[in-house]
Design an enzyme around this catalytic site. Sequence first.
Site, PDB file in Angstrom:
ATOM      1  N   ASP A 431      -0.775  17.369 -27.268  1.00 37.29           N
ATOM      2  CA  ASP A 431      -2.121  17.664 -26.655  1.00 37.29           C
ATOM      3  C   ASP A 431      -3.172  16.676 -27.181  1.00 37.29           C
ATOM      4  OD1 ASP A 431      -3.687  19.270 -25.115  1.00 37.29           O
ATOM      5  OD2 ASP A 431      -3.179  21.080 -26.559  1.00 37.29           O
ATOM      6  N   GLU A 434      -8.242  13.107 -26.509  1.00 39.53           N
ATOM      7  CA  GLU A 434      -9.430  12.503 -25.906  1.00 39.53           C
ATOM      8  C   GLU A 434     -10.515  12.596 -26.729  1.00 39.53           C
ATOM      9  OE1 GLU A 434      -6.785  15.221 -23.559  1.00 39.53           O
ATOM     10  OE2 GLU A 434      -8.198  15.517 -25.070  1.00 39.53           O
ATOM     11  N   ASP A 502      -6.135  21.986 -18.463  1.00 41.47           N
ATOM     12  CA  ASP A 502      -6.676  23.189 -18.569  1.00 41.47           C
ATOM     13  C   ASP A 502      -7.342  23.663 -17.073  1.00 41.47           C
ATOM     14  OD1 ASP A 502      -5.709  23.187 -21.021  1.00 41.47           O
ATOM     15  OD2 ASP A 502      -7.716  23.445 -22.046  1.00 41.47           O
TER      16      ASP A 502
END
Length: 764
Positions: A431, A434, A502
């Site tokens: 995950d 970024e 998400d």
Amino acid sequence: MKFTEGMWRLREGIRIDWMSNVERLSVDNETVDLLLNKLQRHRGDTLNSGTITAQITSPLEGIIGVNLVHWAGALDQGPHFELASSTGHVQIAHTERQSLRYGSGPLSLAITTAPNELEFNFTGADKPTTKLTGHSWRSIGYVSDQTTEKSRWEDGLYLERQGYMLAELDLSVGEKLYGLGERFGPFIKNGQTVDIWNEDGGTSSELAYKNIPFYISSAGYGVFVNNPGKVSFELQSERTTRVNISISGEELQYFVIYGSSPKEILRRYTALTGRPSLVPAWSYNLWLTTSFTTNYDEQTVTGFLDGFRDRDIPLGVFHFDCFWMKSYQWCDFDFDSDMFPDAAGYIKRLKERGLRISVWLNPYIGQASPLFREGKENGYFIKRTDGTIFQWDNWQAGMAIVDFTNPAARTWFSDKLTHLLNLGVDSFKTDFGERIPYKNIRYHDSSLSPTRMHNYYTYLYNQTVHATMLCHPDHTSKGNAVLFARSATVGSQRHPIHWSGDSESTFPAMAEVLRGCLSLSLCGFIFNSTDIGGFEGTPHPSIYKRWVQFGLLATHSRLHGSSSYRVPWLYDDQAVDILRDAVKRKIALSPYLLSSALEGSKTGVGVMRPLFVEFPTDHNVYALDTEYMLGDGLLVAPIFNEEGVVRFYVPQSKEGTDGQWVSWFDHEKVYEGGKWYEETHGFETLPLLIRPGAVIPVNWKMKGAEEDPLDGLEVLVNGRLDGEVKVDIVNPDRTDEVLKVVTIGMGPDGVVVDQEGVKVVRVG
């Protein structure tokens, strides 16, 4: 970035030195260097103005690069994308003070070198007189901006300006643009402003987790900008006849990639930036997660697994999300002993059920983690320019970020993963990647630009995890490994797979993640997945069931949410039946999916692809983003409303192919190509159509994608075949190998097969 106010005016404080003339040029083997300058009326025009050097190269056949440099005195700071190259495929013809032609296989660049008539024209071999793209009047320039903090009026003559390289590429009438990574907005990119800058913005946003500076044009070419930093695209959003590309700094390199079809463009693009890697067969099975902020322990997880077993829903992978570790300690790579007192024993018990295990991780170390001190003392974290560790409280309190430019830090991180692999963990959800700082930052490798590293960081992060898995004995013999990554950049197709991030639990969100998947597939990513049911919120049962249909017609399928579980019996009894049928259908299709992926690893064409990739001559499909092809033989039209109403287009088959499209669910239901249809479906079905002339290997006997595909193999054939068709049946133990080639041909009595033990099923 926009620099103009309309066609004639520049923004206040902006100056652009436009290149209009080729002052001189030189040819060295397969490289051409041109010195470009402004309009030249007399010799005095050579003073007090900038020039741009344009270097023309060709790394691979059918690809031509243009590197534009204003000032060449800058440090050559990395990182740089890993690009392939070869020689021996270039032809150059030069007529003094008139023109230069640079050819690379089927792609040509003609440059007008006559005084004050600078022009670049790219053309392809199939239509040598038709311009693909290029530069016309005032389309190559250097921008000086004196409105930023860099400009100080008191500096007088020595006042500095922020500089940008600007290249504007021409568009033709009706031309459509696609790609630029996983983008959730309108599928066609014309009229949009797109900044290539990885951000954690969710799926209902113009921001994107996976930014790729590459777009495909319906006119038969692609454009790749070779810069890992921030690249700004104005796609008919500033000049309505151009794509404006700008980069802060002194250099801009782009490549035009030719293809007579979208598939050929993708083949050349991935030959340049890296072919997609393959993943193990077991990863195609259904994944179930704990969800994110839900409460879970061994008893909760076991209850879910028993529920799937008792309801006869095949389950292949169980994923532990963030809270498998103690709060505030992400990542310390240790199971929370309060929730899982015998983690090693529990993993063993799960694997005895036949499950594979995945755990969540990110590249951050919370200050409360025991690993924080270890990383601090050894210099494993990204630092500020004053030598202190970069920390913040966004996500984990006082967290630091692992510096993957430090080989020792990579080894340290890898060792932690190896411990988990030794416990029996099979995959990692990588995950984030970024939220990477770039101001006042210094990496261990001080030659790297923090701005260029912002997007590139995810490549090093996922490369480290992927390489660790490939080196582990459980994966080495298989030759593949699987991640579940959220962020990406150019080349990340080498470290699959990627999911959409998400999303909300709504029908519009379901549609936007489909657009994201299709856009990403146009950048060489052949696998995809979404959070089935949506991540944020709890989906209405109708949304859950429709997303199950869609999510199980992707390469990878995962039930995952944020604050609520995604087990089907929490929605209604019908959801259980829908999920069971969808999972079993996907397992039956796994020989087809593995074969499509093997082909994609060689060509860069996604298993899930926009219709225009498969039907480039049918101009009706170029705007479609609510349906897609799964492989080359199945059309999928997901349903995005509670009522079950769906309107979809059936493409025209290629010339010379007879027959009709056939419903997967009812072989008596046929469709003509080139027509629109509107239907209402119950939750048991959706438009899933078999293409005329398609040959689809299936196996309803399989209980999982990793099982023997030959025992019970069937081949679905729709209509007549245009000659002999060979179908690769992939070895599930090594998905880069072909276990058997099944040959289907036309005999006097219809379709026959020359391989024993393979049943042929006529569906049309």
